[in-house]
Design an enzyme around this catalytic site. Structure first.
Site, PDB file in Angstrom:
ATOM      1  N   HIS A 148      44.343  42.488  34.586  1.00  0.00           N
ATOM      2  CA  HIS A 148      43.644  42.046  35.797  1.00  0.00           C
ATOM      3  C   HIS A 148      42.208  41.680  35.446  1.00  0.00           C
ATOM      4  O   HIS A 148      41.459  42.494  34.894  1.00  0.00           O
ATOM      5  CB  HIS A 148      43.686  43.132  36.866  1.00  0.00           C
ATOM      6  CG  HIS A 148      45.042  43.317  37.464  1.00  0.00           C
ATOM      7  ND1 HIS A 148      45.521  44.548  37.876  1.00  0.00           N
ATOM      8  CD2 HIS A 148      46.031  42.417  37.721  1.00  0.00           C
ATOM      9  CE1 HIS A 148      46.755  44.395  38.360  1.00  0.00           C
ATOM     10  NE2 HIS A 148      47.075  43.119  38.276  1.00  0.00           N
ATOM     11  N   ALA A 149      41.800  40.476  35.797  1.00  0.00           N
ATOM     12  CA  ALA A 149      40.565  39.885  35.294  1.00  0.00           C
ATOM     13  C   ALA A 149      39.311  40.673  35.647  1.00  0.00           C
ATOM     14  O   ALA A 149      38.416  40.837  34.818  1.00  0.00           O
ATOM     15  CB  ALA A 149      40.444  38.455  35.822  1.00  0.00           C
ATOM     16  N   ARG A 195      41.224  38.427  40.294  1.00  0.00           N
ATOM     17  CA  ARG A 195      42.189  39.381  39.739  1.00  0.00           C
ATOM     18  C   ARG A 195      43.266  38.705  38.881  1.00  0.00           C
ATOM     19  O   ARG A 195      43.708  39.265  37.873  1.00  0.00           O
ATOM     20  CB  ARG A 195      42.866  40.113  40.901  1.00  0.00           C
ATOM     21  CG  ARG A 195      44.094  40.967  40.561  1.00  0.00           C
ATOM     22  CD  ARG A 195      44.648  41.541  41.859  1.00  0.00           C
ATOM     23  NE  ARG A 195      45.953  42.171  41.718  1.00  0.00           N
ATOM     24  CZ  ARG A 195      46.146  43.475  41.561  1.00  0.00           C
ATOM     25  NH1 ARG A 195      45.113  44.291  41.476  1.00  0.00           N
ATOM     26  NH2 ARG A 195      47.368  43.972  41.484  1.00  0.00           N
ATOM     27  N   ASN A 233      50.427  41.553  36.569  1.00  0.00           N
ATOM     28  CA  ASN A 233      51.086  42.856  36.568  1.00  0.00           C
ATOM     29  C   ASN A 233      52.098  42.997  37.696  1.00  0.00           C
ATOM     30  O   ASN A 233      52.520  44.103  38.037  1.00  0.00           O
ATOM     31  CB  ASN A 233      50.066  43.989  36.633  1.00  0.00           C
ATOM     32  CG  ASN A 233      50.595  45.252  35.965  1.00  0.00           C
ATOM     33  OD1 ASN A 233      51.238  45.178  34.913  1.00  0.00           O
ATOM     34  ND2 ASN A 233      50.340  46.404  36.560  1.00  0.00           N
ATOM     35  N   HIS A 286      43.671  49.691  32.989  1.00  0.00           N
ATOM     36  CA  HIS A 286      43.275  49.022  34.225  1.00  0.00           C
ATOM     37  C   HIS A 286      42.088  49.788  34.812  1.00  0.00           C
ATOM     38  O   HIS A 286      41.648  50.798  34.269  1.00  0.00           O
ATOM     39  CB  HIS A 286      44.426  49.045  35.241  1.00  0.00           C
ATOM     40  CG  HIS A 286      45.594  48.184  34.867  1.00  0.00           C
ATOM     41  ND1 HIS A 286      45.962  47.068  35.593  1.00  0.00           N
ATOM     42  CD2 HIS A 286      46.486  48.269  33.842  1.00  0.00           C
ATOM     43  CE1 HIS A 286      47.026  46.515  35.042  1.00  0.00           C
ATOM     44  NE2 HIS A 286      47.367  47.223  33.974  1.00  0.00           N
ATOM     45  N   SER A 287      41.568  49.319  35.926  1.00  0.00           N
ATOM     46  CA  SER A 287      40.602  50.091  36.701  1.00  0.00           C
ATOM     47  C   SER A 287      40.722  49.653  38.159  1.00  0.00           C
ATOM     48  O   SER A 287      41.229  48.562  38.442  1.00  0.00           O
ATOM     49  CB  SER A 287      39.169  49.857  36.189  1.00  0.00           C
ATOM     50  OG  SER A 287      38.652  48.605  36.625  1.00  0.00           O
ATOM     51  N   GLU A 333      44.333  54.042  34.884  1.00  0.00           N
ATOM     52  CA  GLU A 333      43.314  53.461  35.764  1.00  0.00           C
ATOM     53  C   GLU A 333      41.999  54.168  35.445  1.00  0.00           C
ATOM     54  O   GLU A 333      41.871  55.377  35.626  1.00  0.00           O
ATOM     55  CB  GLU A 333      43.690  53.663  37.237  1.00  0.00           C
ATOM     56  CG  GLU A 333      44.957  52.934  37.670  1.00  0.00           C
ATOM     57  CD  GLU A 333      44.735  51.458  37.932  1.00  0.00           C
ATOM     58  OE1 GLU A 333      43.572  51.010  37.856  1.00  0.00           O
ATOM     59  OE2 GLU A 333      45.724  50.761  38.214  1.00  0.00           O
TER      60      GLU A 333
END
Length: 427
Positions: A178-179, A238, A267, A320-321, A393
């Site tokens: 995810h950007a 994203r 994702n 991810h976050s 995350e």
């Protein structure tokens, strides 16, 4: 999901570009909404599909972090009150914070790579090349494919005696599917630098033992097109950047009457329970899964490389976050998978290791406990036979969200490096 008819008049979130080309979020608020009931969650997702709001993140415990424009705020507030939904304003003007972040990035921009700022795709790739020259015989750089906009998807393979390491079991790490999740890229890269002794040199004996046993393949920039777009144009982007259709799927004679949409959620783009849960049919949505599984260049490249090496892969880890979670398979069903006991064991080890460095607590849960979702890379590779398939995350829990200050890059890297080593030592 229920969709509004084209004839219904909607006031859409209008994004304005600043003079430097960035989309401005001036006056936009980040609001955490309590959605403990399924009906409430469904309602908020319908508002998102109709673009009244934008869902930024699902938060463990029954919350949705949403982005609301100044023009929509009063009407959304009225809807929240009408449905007796509890909410809390996390950020009264995220646009002001993003402008500060952009100013800081300009002040700290350097020709050399470090972990004190967030870097461009070009700078990170140059750093990989420097590492390869500095550590011949222990690492190599290669591309697993090209993005839609033609960027290489560069990975690095690391092991002791690299030339004779092809038969070793493989540990895969990726970051930044995810950007907008910038700290995911830096955390994956921090692991690379640690494996090569560039940071956390006191861990070298521990790392060296693992390098004798495993080959590590790290893809720190899994969505380079989206990431670069988040740097230059839309900080909260994203998805990928491949054209995905027309807004609300309204097209006449080949023209999009309400605007063209770009990107799919990578994702949600993997071929496992594809397109069923946690997705939207609106191609402009942040959770649009794509027209079909593996429609995106980067997910195709990941699939091809991972399948080619599937018998060697011992562990898959994706960063991810945000919200500080250790996520285990699977995300699309409440039924625990056959390896749930094994996953729990590793999850508790990782959780303790994460907390031991800086005291940060990461929840240890199955992905479905956060929210049901289809098409994730973790679940796909688990179903391809990789028992140890996990997602982390990263920081934080909502104070900063995706705009995590650069001074948290290193501590985030340190705690996740420790957890990573513990995981590899115990699989």
């Amino acid at each position: 999901r229920r969709f509004l008819l084209p004839g219904v008049c909607l006031v859409l979130m209008i994004l304005i570009r600043t003079l430097d080309g960035h989309i401005s979020y001036k006056g936009y608020k980040v609001v955490r909404v309590s959605v403990t009931k399924d009906a409430d969650r469904q309602l908020v997702y319908e508002w998102s599909d109709s673009e009244r709001i934008r869902i930024l993140n699902e938060v463990y415990g029954g919350f949705l972090d949403t982005l609301i424009s100044p023009k929509q705020y009063d009407s959304v507030l009225a809807l929240l009150n009408e449905h007796s939904m509890q909410f809390k304003i996390l950020n009264d003007d995220i646009g002001a914070d993003l402008e500060t972040e952009q100013s800081n990035d300009l002040r700290t921009a350097k020709n050399s790579f470090d972990f004190k700022s967030y870097h461009s795709v070009k700078d990170l790739y140059q750093h990989l090349e420097v590492l390869a020259k500095r550590h011949p015989g222990r690492c190599e750089i290669f591309s697993i494919g090209k993005s839609y906009e033609g960027r290489d998807l560069k990975a690095i393979r690391i092991s002791a005696d690299l030339r004779n390491s092809a038969s070793k079991p493989m540990i895969w790490v990726d970051g930044g599917i995810h950007a907008r999740e910038w700290v995911a890229h830096t955390t994956a890269q921090y692991i690379v630098d640690a494996l090569l002794g560039e940071v956390e040199a006191h861990l070298t004996p521990r790392v060296e033992e693992l390098l004798q046993t495993y080959q590590f393949v790290v893809l720190p920039m899994a969505n380079p097109d989206g990431y670069e777009y988040s740097r230059t144009t839309d900080r909260l982007w994203r998805k990928t950047r491949k054209p995905s259709g027309c807004r609300d799927n309204i097209e006449i004679n080949g023209e999009c009457l309400r605007g063209r949409c770009f990107g799919s959620d990578p994702n949600r783009n993997f071929d496992v329970d594809f397109g069923k849960q946690g997705v939207s049919k609106n191609p402009c949505s942040d959770v649009y899964p794509g027209e079909n599984a593996f429609s995106e260049n980067n997910t195709q490249a990941m699939r091809d490389y991972l399948i080619k090496n599937i018998r060697s892969i011992k562990m898959y880890l994706s960063f991810h976050s945000y919200t500080q979670l250790f996520l285990k398979p699977v995300g699309y069903t409440q039924h625990p998978p056959p390896d749930a006991t094994l996953h729990n064991k590793i999850g508790f080890m990782a959780q303790r290791a994460l907390r031991s460095i800086h005291g940060k607590h990461y929840q240890n849960i199955r992905s479905v406990e956060l929210y049901p979702n289809s098409g994730s890379s973790q679940d796909w590779i688990y179903h391809e036979g990789v028992k140890h398939a996990y997602t982390v995350e990263l920081r934080d829990t909502g104070k900063y969200g995706f705009k995590l200050p650069a001074n948290q890059i290193i501590p985030t890297g340190q705690e996740n490096l420790n957890a990573f080593l513990v995981m590899v030592e115990n699989i």
